[in-house]
Design a protein around this motif. Sequence first.
Motif, short mmCIF file in Angstrom:
data_model
loop_
_atom_site.label_atom_id
_atom_site.label_comp_id
_atom_site.label_asym_id
_atom_site.label_seq_id
_atom_site.Cartn_x
_atom_site.Cartn_y
_atom_site.Cartn_z
N THR A 233 55.66 97.86 68.46
CA THR A 233 54.95 99.10 68.83
C THR A 233 53.52 99.07 68.29
O THR A 233 52.56 99.36 69.02
N ALA A 237 50.75 98.91 70.94
CA ALA A 237 50.38 100.31 71.19
C ALA A 237 49.95 101.05 69.93
O ALA A 237 50.22 102.24 69.79
N LEU A 240 47.71 104.01 70.60
CA LEU A 240 48.48 105.10 71.23
C LEU A 240 49.21 105.91 70.17
O LEU A 240 49.31 107.14 70.27
N ALA A 359 53.16 107.57 77.81
CA ALA A 359 52.11 106.75 77.22
C ALA A 359 52.62 105.38 76.75
O ALA A 359 51.86 104.41 76.75
N PHE A 360 53.89 105.29 76.36
CA PHE A 360 54.43 104.07 75.77
C PHE A 360 55.28 103.29 76.76
O PHE A 360 56.01 103.87 77.56
N ARG A 365 59.51 102.58 73.78
CA ARG A 365 59.19 103.99 74.01
C ARG A 365 59.79 104.91 72.94
O ARG A 365 59.10 105.80 72.42
N GLY A 368 57.76 104.37 69.76
CA GLY A 368 56.39 104.89 69.87
C GLY A 368 56.34 106.40 69.83
O GLY A 368 55.53 106.99 69.08
N LYS A 424 45.33 105.43 78.52
CA LYS A 424 46.24 105.27 79.65
C LYS A 424 45.48 104.81 80.89
O LYS A 424 45.96 103.95 81.66
N GLU A 427 44.60 100.99 80.86
CA GLU A 427 45.67 99.99 80.96
C GLU A 427 45.59 99.22 82.27
O GLU A 427 45.29 99.78 83.30
#
Length: 427
Positions: A233, A237, A240, A359-360, A365, A368, A424, A427
């Motif tokens: 993570t 991310a 994020l 977002a993840f 997920r 995150g 986002k 990406e």
Amino acid sequence: MTSTHQTSTQRQKRSILGAFVGTAIEWYDFFSFGTAAALVFGTVFYPDLAQGSGLLASFATFWVGFLARPIGGLIFSHFGDRFGRKNTLIVTLLMMGIATTCIGLLPTYGQIGLAAPILLIVLRAIQGLAVGGEWGGAVVLATENSESSKRGFAGAWVQQGSPAGSILSTVAFMLVGLLPDDQFMSWGWRVPFLFSAILVIVALLIRSRVEESQEFTEVKAQGQTPKVPVLETFNVAGLLVFFGVLASIVGIASAYFNNTFMLSWTTGILGMDRTVILNLILLAAIVQFVWQPVAAKLSEKFGIRSILIWGLVLTLIVTPPFFLAIQSKNELFLAVTIVVNTIGATAYYAMLATALSEAFPARVRYTGVSLAYQLCATIFGGTTPIIAQWLLNTTGNSPWSVMTFYIVQVMLSIIGVVGLYKLKREE
């Protein structure tokens, strides 16, 4: 309608219902502790301290749950991202129910001395571990089991657990609050905690029927589940998580400002009637429960990001009148500003779960979402009553220092939402 679509629709409904009921019970337990911390624990578990110091000690015990939340998030998201979301949510629900029931049975300081606050802290930590694993898993399971066009609605219904838990908790304390003060302080406050045992049994029966997430099943079938979700993570991310922490501030901190600090402030120093303030907290929870599904529907037309931003802007605008209303002690003025504040803050809160979930990437997920939300809970949620009370203590009960603190939290949330959506898009 095809049988496949019927199965998909049933999965979506069961996931949303299971997530809502489970989170409602968990928030009932968590909010009950916050209410008791404001009204009871300073006297029952810290009787040798002066009133202001006793409240700080009580709020510090309240914060212990927030310190444990990211740990719970890490533990349960690790298993959730590796082995599945459903079973982790059964465990978190059981942990919360057992800890809350034990709080209702806990002897006081006058009965067992220092062991009483120590046991209270331990049980509060277990509550924190449970809710730390609960929220992220419920959000992920509900949104992943829903069609993409309905994920805003699914996430909003997970968020419905917060006002539902607040309503249940406030009503429970309003009812026992009708008792004479000596009975309320001796045994009445225990009843809402003991009632949790019944609620947990009902929630377990509902949650056991929820199916595993389709997206996770596909990730597992493809052999893409991460060995150490937390490391991956932060690797893929990390930013994020940072912006997710900021984006979550008002969603977490405002609940504990109102349900814990404001309750203590208005009924203590300002001398307002306890029943009146509990009624206003109940009113806010009812408005939130009614308004959040409306905000979810509006997001289908205007977009999740727009609802998030405009909800926070409205919260920012109403903050000065809200604090003027508190200081005035005018019940009608306070009621109006609380309602407007709730409309803004909960429109944003309704969309927060889906925004974080989207977002993840699916394989990390749960981790995150849990990291972002629970780190925010520790840094900004549990500290809010402590910092606000400290500001009052050190500024001669000045409301404006607390208002500035509140405004800073709203501004940081806006920065967090903008940052999430900027990343986002990139990406």
